[in-house]
Design a protein around this motif. Structure first.
Motif, PDB file in Angstrom:
ATOM      1  N   MET B 112       0.810  -1.228   0.000  1.00 44.01           N
ATOM      2  CA  MET B 112       0.000   0.000   0.000  1.00 44.01           C
ATOM      3  C   MET B 112       0.838   1.270   0.000  1.00 44.01           C
ATOM      4  N   HIS B 113       0.446   2.218  -0.791  1.00 45.17           N
ATOM      5  CA  HIS B 113       0.913   3.599  -0.643  1.00 45.17           C
ATOM      6  C   HIS B 113      -0.054   4.471  -1.424  1.00 45.17           C
ATOM      7  N   LYS B 114       0.055   5.742  -1.216  1.00 41.55           N
ATOM      8  CA  LYS B 114      -0.905   6.681  -1.813  1.00 41.55           C
ATOM      9  C   LYS B 114      -0.842   6.592  -3.338  1.00 41.55           C
ATOM     10  N   ASP B 115      -2.031   6.532  -3.978  1.00 43.74           N
ATOM     11  CA  ASP B 115      -2.058   6.576  -5.444  1.00 43.74           C
ATOM     12  C   ASP B 115      -3.224   7.448  -5.886  1.00 43.74           C
ATOM     13  N   GLU B 116      -3.495   7.442  -7.197  1.00 39.09           N
ATOM     14  CA  GLU B 116      -4.515   8.356  -7.731  1.00 39.09           C
ATOM     15  C   GLU B 116      -5.913   8.051  -7.201  1.00 39.09           C
ATOM     16  N   ASP B 117      -6.186   6.752  -6.963  1.00 40.94           N
ATOM     17  CA  ASP B 117      -7.551   6.363  -6.596  1.00 40.94           C
ATOM     18  C   ASP B 117      -7.790   6.307  -5.096  1.00 40.94           C
ATOM     19  N   ASN B 118      -6.758   5.980  -4.340  1.00 46.39           N
ATOM     20  CA  ASN B 118      -6.977   5.705  -2.925  1.00 46.39           C
ATOM     21  C   ASN B 118      -5.964   6.413  -2.038  1.00 46.39           C
ATOM     22  N   ALA B 119      -6.405   6.637  -0.814  1.00 50.11           N
ATOM     23  CA  ALA B 119      -5.487   7.184   0.181  1.00 50.11           C
ATOM     24  C   ALA B 119      -4.497   6.093   0.574  1.00 50.11           C
ATOM     25  N   ALA B 120      -3.401   6.496   1.225  1.00 52.36           N
ATOM     26  CA  ALA B 120      -2.350   5.534   1.552  1.00 52.36           C
ATOM     27  C   ALA B 120      -2.859   4.402   2.428  1.00 52.36           C
ATOM     28  N   ASN B 121      -3.872   4.671   3.276  1.00 52.78           N
ATOM     29  CA  ASN B 121      -4.309   3.649   4.211  1.00 52.78           C
ATOM     30  C   ASN B 121      -5.673   3.037   3.861  1.00 52.78           C
ATOM     31  N   ALA B 122      -6.110   3.196   2.636  1.00 56.07           N
ATOM     32  CA  ALA B 122      -7.376   2.559   2.217  1.00 56.07           C
ATOM     33  C   ALA B 122      -7.085   1.087   1.976  1.00 56.07           C
ATOM     34  N   TYR B 123      -7.375   0.277   2.982  1.00 57.89           N
ATOM     35  CA  TYR B 123      -6.903  -1.105   2.958  1.00 57.89           C
ATOM     36  C   TYR B 123      -7.740  -2.027   2.069  1.00 57.89           C
ATOM     37  N   TYR B 124      -9.085  -2.029   2.286  1.00 59.51           N
ATOM     38  CA  TYR B 124      -9.913  -3.006   1.573  1.00 59.51           C
ATOM     39  C   TYR B 124      -9.800  -2.899   0.048  1.00 59.51           C
ATOM     40  N   PRO B 125      -9.767  -1.684  -0.535  1.00 59.40           N
ATOM     41  CA  PRO B 125      -9.622  -1.623  -2.006  1.00 59.40           C
ATOM     42  C   PRO B 125      -8.346  -2.317  -2.482  1.00 59.40           C
ATOM     43  N   ARG B 126      -7.263  -2.210  -1.707  1.00 58.37           N
ATOM     44  CA  ARG B 126      -5.993  -2.849  -2.127  1.00 58.37           C
ATOM     45  C   ARG B 126      -6.105  -4.373  -2.028  1.00 58.37           C
ATOM     46  N   LEU B 127      -6.720  -4.843  -0.909  1.00 59.47           N
ATOM     47  CA  LEU B 127      -6.874  -6.293  -0.755  1.00 59.47           C
ATOM     48  C   LEU B 127      -7.772  -6.843  -1.866  1.00 59.47           C
ATOM     49  N   ALA B 128      -8.888  -6.123  -2.132  1.00 58.11           N
ATOM     50  CA  ALA B 128      -9.828  -6.565  -3.180  1.00 58.11           C
ATOM     51  C   ALA B 128      -9.134  -6.603  -4.539  1.00 58.11           C
ATOM     52  N   ARG B 129      -8.305  -5.615  -4.795  1.00 55.26           N
ATOM     53  CA  ARG B 129      -7.628  -5.560  -6.089  1.00 55.26           C
ATOM     54  C   ARG B 129      -6.677  -6.759  -6.254  1.00 55.26           C
ATOM     55  N   LEU B 130      -5.947  -7.072  -5.196  1.00 57.67           N
ATOM     56  CA  LEU B 130      -5.031  -8.219  -5.289  1.00 57.67           C
ATOM     57  C   LEU B 130      -5.790  -9.529  -5.448  1.00 57.67           C
ATOM     58  N   LEU B 131      -7.004  -9.595  -4.833  1.00 60.00           N
ATOM     59  CA  LEU B 131      -7.789 -10.833  -4.906  1.00 60.00           C
ATOM     60  C   LEU B 131      -8.710 -10.862  -6.120  1.00 60.00           C
ATOM     61  N   SER B 132      -8.662  -9.812  -6.937  1.00 56.87           N
ATOM     62  CA  SER B 132      -9.530  -9.697  -8.121  1.00 56.87           C
ATOM     63  C   SER B 132     -10.998  -9.836  -7.745  1.00 56.87           C
ATOM     64  N   CYS B 133     -11.407  -9.174  -6.667  1.00 60.88           N
ATOM     65  CA  CYS B 133     -12.809  -9.187  -6.284  1.00 60.88           C
ATOM     66  C   CYS B 133     -13.235  -7.757  -5.943  1.00 60.88           C
ATOM     67  N   GLN B 134     -14.476  -7.607  -5.517  1.00 59.15           N
ATOM     68  CA  GLN B 134     -14.976  -6.252  -5.267  1.00 59.15           C
ATOM     69  C   GLN B 134     -14.690  -5.808  -3.837  1.00 59.15           C
ATOM     70  N   ASP B 273       6.220   2.815  -7.472  1.00 58.78           N
ATOM     71  CA  ASP B 273       5.628   1.526  -7.835  1.00 58.78           C
ATOM     72  C   ASP B 273       4.118   1.630  -8.017  1.00 58.78           C
ATOM     73  N   ASP B 274       3.601   0.738  -8.823  1.00 61.02           N
ATOM     74  CA  ASP B 274       2.151   0.703  -9.003  1.00 61.02           C
ATOM     75  C   ASP B 274       1.492   0.187  -7.735  1.00 61.02           C
ATOM     76  N   ALA B 275       0.450   0.835  -7.333  1.00 58.06           N
ATOM     77  CA  ALA B 275      -0.275   0.359  -6.156  1.00 58.06           C
ATOM     78  C   ALA B 275      -0.839  -1.018  -6.454  1.00 58.06           C
ATOM     79  N   GLY B 276      -0.733  -1.894  -5.489  1.00 54.86           N
ATOM     80  CA  GLY B 276      -1.342  -3.207  -5.642  1.00 54.86           C
ATOM     81  C   GLY B 276      -0.564  -4.146  -6.516  1.00 54.86           C
ATOM     82  N   SER B 277       0.474  -3.708  -7.166  1.00 54.42           N
ATOM     83  CA  SER B 277       1.230  -4.604  -8.022  1.00 54.42           C
ATOM     84  C   SER B 277       2.219  -5.396  -7.186  1.00 54.42           C
ATOM     85  N   LEU B 278       2.372  -6.686  -7.547  1.00 53.98           N
ATOM     86  CA  LEU B 278       3.333  -7.505  -6.816  1.00 53.98           C
ATOM     87  C   LEU B 278       4.638  -7.649  -7.586  1.00 53.98           C
TER      88      LEU B 278
END
Lengths: 309, 688
Positions: B112-134, B273-278
């Motif tokens: 996680m870190h700050k990007d265009e769509d989310n604040a640095a600490n917006a956790y669930y959107p990052r987890l959802a993105r990695l899991l390819s779910c909503q 780095d891209d947010a959510g990218s591994l």
């Protein structure tokens, strides 16, 4: 103390580098066995537990477990290759259930030599129950697969000696042949650079007058025997009465050939420094005579064979 | 060990990841201390290496882990009617199936870190993105915050109840605030990727090696030189010990690689780095460590030990040296020559001629300490351990000689040796150094700080890789050293043993052969220091199944292979039509016979005696006697077969057997049978 625990470790690890093997052995070898532990890789390779220097690399690899039929001991087979305590327990249990006999003794370094005795059918059943293969008369069958030293010379690719490496040659003209510094035409050559694994080449003299020739890529032991075969030098002999195959201590048999010899009776070779010999015991006469010819060595005169009168 | 990026080799499933991660945390967490599931790509690659013995690039490890968790999450948590077993059940080893998923949830926080769509600490959107779910307001698709919280607390209870380990839990996680559960993975991540990415070059610049362990002082010095993010800085202030453990873990697992300095500096403090990218950037620089050995005369031999990264070639050609891969993530050791003294102090870079961006670096040093490491090799070490049972060897450039000598006189009893031979030019070696004094107020020389914390030393035995695991039957020897006040006993907890107290001998050792006998996990505790030891039952899983090096021999035509001395030989089988004439002239050819040869017969010639040699131990009598109606071509063979046998008897042949222990009486009787049959055939042929 090195014992079956080392085999267990090798089995669990599966494969690794030569340096890892050396470090591991150094950790478990006591002061008294450290010097002798140079023989250990040979024992493990000759008895079919491990393959060293796989595909010319510095890697070792554990061979799969198998029940290997002993050519010099009819109806006997030895447990070779990877070993775990569970596999040994399974073997001992099944041998008993199927009605075979089992014999457990200690080889050098405390490694257990486990052999079973029974008919081909019984040994097949034992192996099947343990989930491993049974390989009757393995040494005899392996002999049929091995190339002759002259076939190897024919097939070896030509190479140029590496630049900046130090050359040594196996001097067959000495009473006690050994590796000497410098390059000698027509000899097995070893190139070192102080690190990494050495390279071996066989030099063949093409023009006797100028001494010019070509270098062929070879493995260490094959190179020595190839040079000896071309020069007509005897490095190995067989005593048919005592069933002993002896080699010059500096001319150990190449690994696959040594395996055929040692798996006649699951007996490792023995370096007799005092006698200046390495001795392979209980070698099947057919295997021994075939291997001598494959390695370009002379056979013992047949009139020395035991009489049946 | 081989290195690979072959995705087929990474086809391990969720349960395997769950098992190897449990294995890792159980073997590294210390009883009595909080621990964090601080996951990173290097940790994933290390656990993979630990279990499968294969080195994989860091990004491949992350992607393989993500693929397996994502597909399992989809199957078990999103598809309607699925069993949801990854958060509810335990696997066959009684490990909660949620472990790998919860580690993955930490990995989401790590990226996680700050990007265009989310604040640095917006956790669930990052987890959802990695899991390819909503992402949902109060969780993610398939998982509510309540279930998420329950899974974390259930895991904490499992570690505590079954392994006496304390999984860290932030205070806020105990509140009823639905968002408070997201503080758990965020807290467990400790330093995130953007901060951890700065460590390798910092390690390299400080001259640290993989496996080094930083003291608090060294850690403070290292962190002061780093420009951490706001979140990273907060973690450092709030959880300094946990971050120290994380940094030491990264240093332990570090593969010796670091990125280009310029790139690293440009990314400092930015969000490159891209947010959510591994995806991890491949690092093209690897370090060169030093390795010390002693020859038979106990002369020191110093070697460069270049690290080999997974994507480095098997041969690294510097132009002057061709370094061959030597397994275990290393190239061949290269001896340090006497003329290398200057470059040993100043450092150097080796470039690969054929792969331009790839480089190997020695950072240079004026003081280098060697001690036996846990694998019993002499490797470099940060500092001098107090009262170590193994002496240290301090290499020192002439420019630092006086300072080092003075310092060593203060912290030892002065009984060390000075060696000047067989060393790089301009260097000396202080041998057999044992630090046994802590001098209050003494400013330590950098690299020679006294390590005065009690340490448990595990030495010898047959260790499996770099983890604290030994094969059954060859456990390590355990000893305790390093403390100012001697430790007299230790306690062991593990397989069938609970808090068993064992007295140490005068050398601070105890015999483990009778204690660590059964496979399982053991914890050895001395004072406030613990080490976990695993005893492993050997298995056959690692045996290569690539078809190479099996026992199977290729099928060959059924023939008999024979070696015969010079001469003209008749070779006879057990049937009277089995006969071959063979001329052996140089003794260099093997005879291939289509039938099993029972007898080799050399007939009398000039002064040579005839020889009859039995070649088969269990030779049977002739199996077939022809009648008078034999066709003409067969008559030739019968004539030859019978002639060879009968003629051999006319000149007192030597009758020999190839095997010395074969039954002579049986062979003699068999030969008589052959002779009788041969005579019968000759008579029959004459009568016709």
């Amino acid at each position: 103390m090195i014992d079956d625990a080392l085999l267990y470790w090798l089995t669990q690890t599966g494969q690794g580098s030569w340096a890892t093997f050396q470090r591991t052995v150094a950790r478990v070898a006591s002061a008294t066995t450290v010097n002798g532990s140079r023989d250990l890789p040979m024992l493990l390779s000759d008895l079919g537990f491990i393959s060293f220097f796989v595909d010319g690399s510095d890697q070792w690899r554990v061979r799969p477990p198998a029940l290997v039929g002993l050519s010099a001991m009819p109806n006997k087979a030895a447990l070779c290759g990877a070993r775990t305590s569970k596999l040994v327990d399974a073997l001992l249990g099944n041998v008993d259930a199927i009605g075979c006999e089992v014999e457990v003794s200690r080889l050098k370094y405390g490694i257990r030599r486990i052999t079973t005795k029974g008919s081909d059918q019984q040994l097949t059943l034992v192996a099947k129950a343990c989930g491993i293969s049974y390989l009757p008369d393995y040494a005899g069958r392996l002999c049929k697969q091995l190339p002759s030293i002259f076939d190897l010379i024919e097939a070896a690719p030509q190479r140029t000696p590496p630049q900046g490496w130090t050359a040594r040659s196996f001097d067959l003209s000495l009473d006690d042949p050994t590796w000497v510094d410098g390059f000698q035409p027509g000899s097995a050559c070893r190139y070192t650079r102080g690190y990494g694994i050495d390279k071996y080449l066989l030099h063949i003299v093409v023009d006797e007058q100028s001494g010019e020739g070509k270098f062929l890529a070879f493995n260490q032991h094959e190179a020595v025997y190839a040079a000896a075969a071309l020069q007509g030098k005897q490095l190995a002999s067989y005593d048919p009465i005592a069933c002993l195959l002896t080699t010059h201590p500096q001319a150990t048999l190449p690994p696959r050939y040594a395996q055929a010899v040692c798996l006649c009776a699951a007996q490792p070779s023995d370096l007799q420094s005092g006698l200046g010999k390495r001795i392979y015991r209980q070698v099947d006469p057919l295997v021994a005579t075939n291997l001598l010819v494959l390695l370009g060595q002379s056979l013992p005169p047949f009139d020395q064979l035991p009489s049946f009168d | 060990m081989e290195s690979t990026s072959n995705p087929d080799l990474l086809n391990i499933n969720y349960n395997d990841w769950n098992r190897i991660l449990a294995h890792y945390f159980l073997s590294t967490a210390t009883p009595g201390h909080e621990f964090y599931l601080a996951v990173s790509p290097s940790l994933l690659a290390a656990t993979y290496m630990q279990s499968y013995g294969v080195q994989i690039p860091l990004d491949v490890a992350s992607l393989a882990f993500a693929n397996s968790v994502t597909s399992t999450y989809l199957e078990q948590m999103i598809i309607p009617g699925s069993r949801r077993s990854i958060i509810r059940t335990k696997d066959s080893s009684e490990v909660p199936c949620s472990l790998a998923f919860l580690v993955f949830s930490v990995l989401a926080a790590y990226t996680m870190h700050k990007d265009e769509d989310n604040a640095a600490n917006a956790y669930y959107p990052r987890l959802a993105r990695l899991l390819s779910c909503q992402s949902l307001p109060n969780g993610i698709q398939g998982l509510t915050s309540t279930e998420f919280r329950r899974a974390w607390f259930s895991l904490k209870e499992w570690f505590s109840k079954w392994h006496h380990l304390n999984l860290a839990m932030p205070e806020r996680a105990y509140t009823t605030d639905p968002y408070s559960v997201t503080t758990i993975p965020c807290r467990h991540a400790l330093l995130r990727r953007i901060d951890l990415a700065k460590l390798p070059i910092a390690f390299w610049q400080a001259g640290y090696n993989p496996g080094d362990c930083l003291s608090e002082q060294q850690f403070d010095r290292l962190m002061k030189g780093l420009s951490l993010t706001h979140d990273g800085h907060r973690m450092l202030v709030e959880l300094p010990q946990a971050v120290l453990a994380q940094v030491n873990q990264e240093l332990l697992l570090w593969d010796g690689s670091f990125g280009d300095e310029e790139k690293m500096q440009s990314s400092t403090g930015s969000n490159a780095d891209d947010a959510g990218s591994l995806t991890e950037r491949k690092r093209n620089n690897a370090i060169i460590s030093l390795h010390l050995e002693f020859d038979r005369k106990q002369q020191p031999e110093l070697y460069y030990a270049p690290q080999r990264l997974a994507h480095f070639p098997t041969t690294f050609d510097t132009g002057r040296l061709e370094l061959e891969a030597s397994g275990d993530s290393e190239y061949d050791f290269v001896p340090v020559r006497p003329e290398d003294g200057d470059q040993l102090q100043k450092g150097f870079v080796w470039h690969d001629c054929h792969h331009k961006p790839l480089t190997l670096h020695w950072h240079g040093a004026s003081i280098i300490v060697f001690t036996k490491d846990t694998l019993d090799n002499f490797g470099t070490r940060l500092g001098l351990p107090l009262n170590s049972p193994e002496p240290c060897y301090v290499f020192c450039h002439n420019t630092a000689k006086k300072e080092v000598d003075h310092y060593l006189r203060l912290v030892t009893d002065g009984s060390y040796d000075l060696c000047t031979d067989h060393l790089p030019n301009g260097w000396i070696m202080f041998g057999n150094v044992v630090a046994n004094k802590v001098v209050p107020g003494l400013d330590a020389l950098e690299g020679l700080e006294i390590i005065d914390k009690a340490s448990i030393r595990l030495a010898g035995g047959l260790r499996l890789g770099r983890r604290n695991a030994w094969i059954k039957g060859a456990p390590p020897q355990v000893s305790v050293y390093g403390s100012d006040s001697p430790v007299r006993s230790i306690s062991i907890t593990g397989h069938n043993i609970a808090g068993h107290v064992i007295a140490l001998n005068e050398n601070g050792e105890f015999n483990t052969d009778e204690t660590l006998t059964s496979p399982g996990s053991y914890v050895v505790t001395a004072g406030d220091t613990s080490e976990r030891i695993e005893i492993i039952e050997p298995g056959l899983e690692s045996i290569a199944k690539d078809g190479k090096d099996t026992w199977e021999l290729p099928a060959t035509a059924d023939y008999d292979l024979l070696a015969l001395p010079t001469g003209n030989w008749w070779l006879l089988g057990s049937q009277p039509d089995q006969v071959i004439s063979w001329q052996q002239d140089g003794g260099s050819r093997l005879m291939r016979s289509p039938f099993k040869v029972v007898w080799a017969i050399k007939l009398h010639h000039n002064t040579e005696t005839a020889q009859v040699v039995c070649l088969m131990e269990d030779a049977s009598a002739p199996t077939w006697v022809p009648d008078r109606s034999v066709p003409p071509d067969l008559r030739v063979l019968l004539t030859q077969w019978s002639h060879a046998i009968v003629s051999s008897t006319t000149h007192r042949p030597k009758r020999l057997s190839l095997g010395s222990c074969w039954d002579r009486r049986y062979i003699r009787i068999t030969w008589v049978e052959y002779l009788r049959t041969a005579k019968k055939i000759r008579k029959m042929l004459k009568e016709r």
